[in-house]
Design an enzyme around this catalytic site. Structure first.
Site, PDB file in Angstrom:
ATOM      1  N   HIS A 139      -0.272  26.672 -23.891  1.00 24.85           N
ATOM      2  CA  HIS A 139       0.470  27.648 -24.516  1.00 24.85           C
ATOM      3  C   HIS A 139       1.124  27.226 -26.023  1.00 24.85           C
ATOM      4  CE1 HIS A 139       3.288  24.820 -22.368  1.00 24.85           C
ATOM      5  NE2 HIS A 139       3.242  25.379 -21.284  1.00 24.85           N
ATOM      6  N   HIS A 167       1.216  30.974 -13.095  1.00 27.57           N
ATOM      7  CA  HIS A 167       2.175  30.669 -12.380  1.00 27.57           C
ATOM      8  C   HIS A 167       2.261  31.456 -11.065  1.00 27.57           C
ATOM      9  CE1 HIS A 167       3.849  27.350 -14.674  1.00 27.57           C
ATOM     10  NE2 HIS A 167       3.430  27.964 -15.661  1.00 27.57           N
ATOM     11  N   ASP A 185       0.454  32.165 -19.129  1.00 26.24           N
ATOM     12  CA  ASP A 185       1.751  31.633 -18.624  1.00 26.24           C
ATOM     13  C   ASP A 185       2.688  32.400 -18.035  1.00 26.24           C
ATOM     14  OD1 ASP A 185       3.658  29.253 -18.406  1.00 26.24           O
ATOM     15  OD2 ASP A 185       4.244  29.272 -20.406  1.00 26.24           O
ATOM     16  N   LYS A 236      -2.469  18.823 -14.540  1.00 27.11           N
ATOM     17  CA  LYS A 236      -1.489  19.488 -15.428  1.00 27.11           C
ATOM     18  C   LYS A 236      -0.343  18.118 -15.871  1.00 27.11           C
ATOM     19  CE  LYS A 236       0.689  22.504 -17.861  1.00 27.11           C
ATOM     20  NZ  LYS A 236       1.621  23.691 -17.411  1.00 27.11           N
ATOM     21  N   HIS A 284       1.461  20.230 -21.152  1.00 24.85           N
ATOM     22  CA  HIS A 284       2.398  21.040 -21.686  1.00 24.85           C
ATOM     23  C   HIS A 284       3.033  20.127 -22.788  1.00 24.85           C
ATOM     24  CE1 HIS A 284       6.239  23.803 -20.940  1.00 24.85           C
ATOM     25  NE2 HIS A 284       6.531  22.633 -22.070  1.00 24.85           N
ATOM     26  N   HIS A 319      -3.921  30.051 -17.588  1.00 20.45           N
ATOM     27  CA  HIS A 319      -2.745  29.186 -17.289  1.00 20.45           C
ATOM     28  C   HIS A 319      -1.837  30.280 -16.659  1.00 20.45           C
ATOM     29  CE1 HIS A 319       0.708  26.578 -18.686  1.00 20.45           C
ATOM     30  NE2 HIS A 319       1.325  27.285 -17.969  1.00 20.45           N
TER      31      HIS A 319
END
Ligand code: NCD
Ligand code: ZN
Length: 500
Positions: free
Chosen positions: A337, A182, A408, A264, A301, A180
């Site tokens: 997460h 970004h 994350d 996602k 999420h 995970h």
């Protein structure tokens, strides 16, 4: 501890020389020893007494960390008139404990006892090492180690030791993967891609760009932009953003694209760039149906909309997640997460996997406010209670195949973090592996490190295990204050492991 032939101050010869003053060169050891001493004296005193210079660093550490005031007594300076050899404030009712580094004959502690007699309520002394030379002391002395402990370790003499000294503790594991991550886009890509693939081989790249990545074509274009910066030969694994405009033909073609890894789900407006997220889960059933047939993993999420920020995850898990699982029992799901003990229990009891971030393993909600508000600790899901953190640590270090690392990593420029409406997200990619290694090591679970950080996720996503390895060396590493415009997690802290 040095081993050889040493002449002590008292004139005696000794096989061991305990050089505790040198501890100042190893802050993490000083801390560890201070914490251990504190465990022995917690609740028993309201005042610490340090003896210059040997015990001052450790005494100051215990004093500031556990907020126990301290005084200092110079044992060899006798009282001459107004010159006081006690530095600091004290009361006769203060329960005082003397801290020293090494006790040999008990002489220096005894001198301090004499100075303090009648001035404070002296309850004892705590030392790091007792040389077991039959000291005499009129107060109770607690020691962390005894000379015989070192004899049991069978330490070798210095010449032989030199070789051993070079052998620092190391952990060698398959190169980690991040399930995970970004990476952002544009200018940020250079920094984010570099830090990602320096430490990770495979990385699941999140699709919450503006506009979101909703077609395979967009995902492949995004991957090309990432590849331009990919100097470590990492493997970006692309995702789509669950969106009403997702094309069914893309879902049917998904498995023909090795670059694609999953889809996602962002609930609407719960986090960064989620305004195009899901408001009503039922509207997506037709997509879940195809994903289930095509075996496309759904990454979730897991936070409910319009609920108290600390309860969002628990509410989602109770109200929404069971519906998805019930309607689509074969859909492969990763709850991303996870941050609560409710999530841990749910994953243990259902056909779901989960990623866990470094921040949720080492911090709780108090860390957002410790000593003042800290925007760099603001992420979503928000940090939770200590009990939640404990539950997460327990499953992570257990090696359970359902749980694996998803950092994350979510960089935001310093300006957007330190704003009156600061962004949620923590830039952790430069430190994530080292932090997790330290956590596992501190729990004696380093044997499970590779599972959590590298292989468990490969098992879930059907990836081969990495053939590249990394070595974590026990060698203090101070985290830089910034990387370009981004402030990393644990700034300025000394971590136990360095990646070599
Ligand atoms: C992430 C981001 O900034 O993209 N922020 C965060 O706090 N985790 C989004 C997300 O994963 O929720
Ligand atoms: Zn994220």
């Amino acid at each position: 501890v040095k081993v050889g032939e040493f002449k002590l101050r008292s004139g005696e010869m000794s096989k061991y020389y305990f050089d505790m003053k040198n501890l100042v060169s190893y802050p993490y050891l000083l801390k560890k020893i201070g914490d251990e001493i504190y465990k022995n004296i917690a609740g028993k005193c309201d005042l610490l007494c340090g003896i210059p210079i040997g015990s001052i660093p450790i005494c100051s550490y215990i004093s500031t960390t556990y907020e126990i005031p301290m005084i200092m007594v110079r044992p060899s300076v006798k009282n001459y008139g107004i010159r006081d050899n006690i530095v600091g404030e004290y009361n006769p009712t203060d329960r005082c404990i003397i801290i020293d580094d090494v006790i040999t004959s008990g002489g220096s502690i005894e001198e301090v006892v004499e100075v303090l007699e009648g001035k404070v309520d002296l309850v004892g002394a705590a030392v790091i090492v007792d040389r077991e030379q039959g000291y005499t002391c009129s107060v109770v002395v607690e020691s962390l180690f005894k000379r015989s402990d070192f004899e049991e370790c069978n330490l070798k003499t210095n010449e032989v030791n030199n070789e051993d000294e070079n052998k620092v503790f190391e952990i060698k594991i398959r190169k980690p993967n991040d399930f995970h991550h970004h990476l952002r886009d544009g200018e940020t890509l250079k920094t984010s891609v570099e830090h990602c693939f320096r430490n990770f081989k495979n990385a699941v790249v999140m699709p919450n760009l503006v506009p979101p990545v909703i077609t395979i074509e967009q995902a492949l274009e995004y991957k090309n932009r990432i590849e331009e910066q990919n100097h470590y030969n990492g493997n970006p694994m692309m995702t789509l953003y669950l969106h009403k405009d997702i094309k069914i033909e893309d879902l049917r073609a998904f498995k023909n694209h090795k670059e694609m890894i999953g889809i996602k789900l962002y609930p609407q407006n719960v986090t960064t760039n989620s305004k195009d997220g899901v408001a009503n889960i039922e509207e997506f059933n037709h997509i879940f149906k195809v994903m289930e047939q095509e075996d496309i993993p759904l990454m979730i999420h897991g936070e409910a909309i319009n609920v108290d920020i600390f309860k969002k995850e628990a509410v989602f898990i109770e109200s929404t997640l069971p519906k998805i699982i019930k309607s689509f029992p074969k859909l492969r799901i990763v709850l991303e997460h996870i941050s609560t003990k409710e999530a841990v229990e749910f994953v243990l009891n259902n056909n779901v996997h989960a990623t866990i971030t470094p921040q949720h393993l080492i911090m709780d909600r108090n860390d957002i406010f410790r000593g003042g508000i800290n925007p760099h600790h603001y992420c979503l899901p928000i940090l939770k209670k200590i009990e939640d953190k404990k539950a997460l640590v327990e499953v992570a270090i257990s090696g359970n195949p359902k749980f694996f690392l998803g950092t994350d990593n979510a960089p935001h420029s310093e300006g957007s973090k330190l704003s009156c409406c600061g962004c949620a997200g923590i830039f952790n990619s430069p430190v994530a592996v080292q932090i997790i290694a330290e956590l596992f090591y501190n729990h004696g679970s380093e044997d499970n490190l590779e599972k959590f950080i590298s292989t468990n996720g490969c098992d879930f996503y059907g990836l081969p295990y990495n053939e590249e390895y990394i070595t974590l060396r026990e060698e203090p590493w101070v985290v830089p204050k910034r990387y370009g415009d981004f402030v990393p997690l644990m700034i300025g802290e000394t971590l136990l492991f360095n990646i070599i």
